[in-house]
Design a protein around this motif. Structure first.
Motif, PDB file in Angstrom:
ATOM      1  N   PHE A   1      11.400   8.864  -4.928  1.00 52.86           N
ATOM      2  CA  PHE A   1      10.730   9.238  -6.171  1.00 52.86           C
ATOM      3  C   PHE A   1       9.406   9.926  -5.852  1.00 52.86           C
ATOM      4  CE2 PHE A   1      13.679   5.935  -7.235  1.00 52.86           C
ATOM      5  CZ  PHE A   1      14.230   6.384  -8.425  1.00 52.86           C
ATOM      6  N   ARG A   2       9.322  11.200  -6.253  1.00 51.68           N
ATOM      7  CA  ARG A   2       8.141  12.006  -5.976  1.00 51.68           C
ATOM      8  C   ARG A   2       7.431  12.319  -7.282  1.00 51.68           C
ATOM      9  NH1 ARG A   2       9.210  17.774  -3.572  1.00 51.68           N
ATOM     10  NH2 ARG A   2       9.225  18.350  -5.763  1.00 51.68           N
ATOM     11  N   PRO A   3       6.099  12.307  -7.288  1.00 54.38           N
ATOM     12  CA  PRO A   3       5.366  12.625  -8.514  1.00 54.38           C
ATOM     13  C   PRO A   3       5.626  14.058  -8.986  1.00 54.38           C
ATOM     14  CG  PRO A   3       3.907  11.614  -6.884  1.00 54.38           C
ATOM     15  CD  PRO A   3       5.199  11.916  -6.193  1.00 54.38           C
TER      16      PRO A   3
ATOM     17  N   VAL B   1      -0.836   8.782  -5.033  1.00 54.24           N
ATOM     18  CA  VAL B   1      -0.501   7.364  -5.083  1.00 54.24           C
ATOM     19  C   VAL B   1       1.011   7.232  -4.923  1.00 54.24           C
ATOM     20  CG1 VAL B   1      -0.390   5.402  -6.661  1.00 54.24           C
ATOM     21  CG2 VAL B   1      -2.494   6.726  -6.466  1.00 54.24           C
ATOM     22  N   GLY B   2       1.461   6.224  -4.206  1.00 58.93           N
ATOM     23  CA  GLY B   2       2.880   6.005  -4.010  1.00 58.93           C
ATOM     24  C   GLY B   2       3.346   6.411  -2.638  1.00 58.93           C
ATOM     25  N   ALA B   3       4.663   6.338  -2.416  1.00 64.29           N
ATOM     26  CA  ALA B   3       5.230   6.525  -1.083  1.00 64.29           C
ATOM     27  C   ALA B   3       5.422   7.977  -0.695  1.00 64.29           C
ATOM     28  CB  ALA B   3       6.586   5.803  -1.023  1.00 64.29           C
TER      29      ALA B   3
ATOM     30  N   ALA C   1       0.843  -1.201   0.000  1.00 65.63           N
ATOM     31  CA  ALA C   1       0.000   0.000   0.000  1.00 65.63           C
ATOM     32  C   ALA C   1       0.872   1.244   0.000  1.00 65.63           C
ATOM     33  CB  ALA C   1      -0.916  -0.005   1.224  1.00 65.63           C
ATOM     34  N   TYR C   2       0.453   2.245  -0.770  1.00 67.04           N
ATOM     35  CA  TYR C   2       1.163   3.528  -0.834  1.00 67.04           C
ATOM     36  C   TYR C   2       2.677   3.318  -0.947  1.00 67.04           C
ATOM     37  CZ  TYR C   2      -3.181   5.984  -0.043  1.00 67.04           C
ATOM     38  OH  TYR C   2      -4.450   6.466  -0.187  1.00 67.04           O
TER      39      TYR C   2
ATOM     40  N   GLY D   1      -2.444  -1.716  -3.574  1.00 69.81           N
ATOM     41  CA  GLY D   1      -3.353  -0.584  -3.702  1.00 69.81           C
ATOM     42  C   GLY D   1      -2.631   0.728  -3.508  1.00 69.81           C
ATOM     43  N   ARG D   2      -3.054   1.745  -4.264  1.00 68.40           N
ATOM     44  CA  ARG D   2      -2.541   3.108  -4.135  1.00 68.40           C
ATOM     45  C   ARG D   2      -1.020   3.163  -4.297  1.00 68.40           C
ATOM     46  NH1 ARG D   2      -7.732   1.820  -2.976  1.00 68.40           N
ATOM     47  NH2 ARG D   2      -8.910   3.551  -2.122  1.00 68.40           N
ATOM     48  N   SER D   3      -0.511   2.358  -5.202  1.00 68.57           N
ATOM     49  CA  SER D   3       0.946   2.236  -5.369  1.00 68.57           C
ATOM     50  C   SER D   3       1.363   2.497  -6.811  1.00 68.57           C
ATOM     51  CB  SER D   3       1.411   0.846  -4.939  1.00 68.57           C
ATOM     52  OG  SER D   3       1.228   0.677  -3.545  1.00 68.57           O
ATOM     53  N   ILE D   4       2.639   2.802  -6.971  1.00 69.58           N
ATOM     54  CA  ILE D   4       3.234   2.995  -8.292  1.00 69.58           C
ATOM     55  C   ILE D   4       4.161   1.818  -8.561  1.00 69.58           C
ATOM     56  CG2 ILE D   4       4.720   4.448  -9.719  1.00 69.58           C
ATOM     57  CD1 ILE D   4       3.904   6.811  -7.881  1.00 69.58           C
TER      58      ILE D   4
END
Length: 195
Positions: free
Chosen positions: A139-141, A186-188, A27-28, A61-64
């Motif tokens: 890694f940031r969006p 979404v992601g960390a 998750a995330y 879920g909610r992950s890249i």
């Protein structure tokens, strides 16, 4: 990370072991820039899954899961840059993921539907670009990333709820796309509030 199989995560369920073995809940998380098929100690059919190699059960879920590699061309039968999970129902989306390549070697199914209608996914010939920037190994969006504000405060399971902080301790959710609505990315890592 570079590996033989499962460059980012190798989730296996050994034969004869208890049923709870080989179960991964993700998750995330951000699983990017990993490589499989680099170390050639295993046979080719085990050197798969640049991001994830799964022979157990994965719930994500909610992950890249994108920008991974297995060193193969898309026409190779074992092509599995982001995921290798070929048993139907063993790779389950808990929705709102961004996945670079979903293919015949990455049988990802929605929690309650056929296909991945609640995920943003690419294909072998048209990978989904997560549009991320590397900030010291995190890694940031980017502002135009499909991950920005794509999560939700609440998930279909408590495991997939948006937490109050991201992996760097930054507050989440924030309004990352400037539409005056706060949703988790979404992601960390959460993108800062749009100005």
């Amino acid at each position: 990370r570079a590996a033989s199989g499962g460059g980012g995560i190798e989730n296996i369920h050994p034969l004869g072991e208890p049923e709870q073995w080989g179960v991964a809940q993700i998750a995330y998380s951000t699983i990017v820039q990993n490589e499989a098929n680099v170390i050639h100690l295993d046979p080719p059919d085990r050197r798969v899954g640049g991001g994830i190699r799964n022979t157990g059960k994965v719930f994500i879920g909610r992950s890249i899961l994108a920008e991974n590699s297995d060193g193969r061309d898309p026409d190779d039968a074992l092509f599995s840059p982001d995921c290798y999970s070929i048993a139907a129902g063993d790779f389950t989306s808990y929705r709102r993921n961004v996945v670079g390549v979903v293919s015949a070697t990455c049988l990802m199914k929605d929690l309650s539907q056929v296909g991945t209608p609640n995920d943003r996914v690419g294909s072998p010939n048209s990978p989904k670009d997560p549009r991320l920037s590397n900030f010291g190994g995190y890694f940031r969006p980017d502002s135009n990333s499909p991950a920005v504000d794509y999560g939700r405060r609440n998930g279909v399971s408590s495991w997939f709820k948006c937490q109050k902080t991201d992996n760097l301790g930054n507050r989440r959710p924030v309004d990352g796309d400037g539409n005056r609505s706060r949703r988790c990315d979404v992601g960390a890592i959460e993108r800062p509030r749009a100005s």
